[in-house]
Enzyme design. Structure first.
Site, short mmCIF file in Angstrom:
data_model
loop_
_atom_site.label_atom_id
_atom_site.label_comp_id
_atom_site.label_asym_id
_atom_site.label_seq_id
_atom_site.Cartn_x
_atom_site.Cartn_y
_atom_site.Cartn_z
N ARG A 263 16.07 7.62 -23.76
CA ARG A 263 15.99 8.05 -25.17
C ARG A 263 16.46 9.49 -25.37
NH1 ARG A 263 11.74 11.03 -26.37
NH2 ARG A 263 11.70 10.56 -28.60
N ASP B 157 11.29 16.87 -29.39
CA ASP B 157 11.04 16.85 -27.96
C ASP B 157 10.88 18.24 -27.39
OD1 ASP B 157 10.99 14.15 -27.76
OD2 ASP B 157 13.11 13.95 -27.35
N GLU C 77 0.81 -1.22 0.00
CA GLU C 77 0.00 0.00 0.00
C GLU C 77 0.84 1.27 0.00
OE1 GLU C 77 -2.66 -2.48 -0.50
OE2 GLU C 77 -3.44 -0.46 -0.25
#
Ligand code: ADE
Length: 220
Positions: free
Chosen positions: A153, A168, A116
């Site tokens: 990347r 990008d 949790e």
């Protein structure tokens, strides 16, 4: 070489995704090293216990502080300047800008939780808490994998074409990529925008920018 250390109860989770495509090539080329470190190895009790029930009651189990903090210390011993990121749904949203920020470091340490969540005191030992989005995963591992993939990347020399980095920069400004088309020219009655077949590079560029802006406005 950029390094990634992953603190996890499931080091094998990362085997298959890192042995494909761009991450695989980046690792083989010596651009990035990835070390998945088993948190359970830092549990000192007889049963190597890493989780326990929450004080105050309630469902589920929490990651205990002792083994997790010991694993963070081991990661810092290996790389004293390391930046430790805890993956948790209550963290700040991971973004492309954050991925780019990480590439400027010598490496990162990603801490994955299961059950949790973490004992709250563990937060004092990390540098940053990040979330992938407003949903709860079964653990931090898929989130760590996404962070790692997004960072890899962007590392210099990883992507073949330098233009990809330019693309990008659009995503960073919150502008999405434009629509792409490849052969065949006609697919089930759907054509390709005329301008892309025109050979007019200035017009193509103009069309792409306009499409990207239109798409970004629609999706926000
Ligand atoms: N662990 C569980 N859910 C998560 C999420 N959405 N982002 C990061 N870590 C998580």
């Amino acid at each position: 070489m950029f390094y990634a250390q992953i603190l996890t109860l499931f080091p094998e989770f990362f085997d298959s995704p890192l042995s494909c495509s761009i991450p695989k090539r980046a690792i083989e080329a010596g651009i990035v090293s990835v070390d998945a470190i088993q948190i359970r190895d830092f549990a000192t009790d007889k049963h190597h216990k890493v989780d326990d029930s929450p004080y105050g009651g309630g469902p589920g189990m929490l990651m205990k502080p002792e083994p997790v903090v010991a694993s963070i210390r081991a990661a810092r011993d290996r790389h004293p300047d390391t930046h430790v990121v805890m993956l948790t749904p209550s963290g700040a949203r991971f973004t492309q800008a954050k991925a780019l920020e990480f590439t400027e470091k010598s490496g990162i340490t990603l801490l994955c939780g299961r059950y949790e969540g973490f004992d709250e005191r563990i937060c004092d030992y990390v540098d940053e808490e990040l979330s992938l989005g407003d949903y709860v995963l079964s653990g931090g591992e898929p989130a760590a994998l996404c962070v790692l993939d997004a960072v890899i990347r962007l590392l210099p020399e990883v992507l073949g074409s330098p233009e990809s980095a330019v693309l990008d920069s659009f995503t960073e400004e919150g502008i999405l990529d434009w629509p792409h088309y490849t052969r065949p020219e006609m697919f089930e009655g759907k054509g390709v925008p005329e301008v892309l077949l025109s050979g007019n590079h200035a017009e193509i560029e103009k069309w792409r920018r306009a499409q990207a802006i239109k798409r970004s406005k629609k999706r926000v």
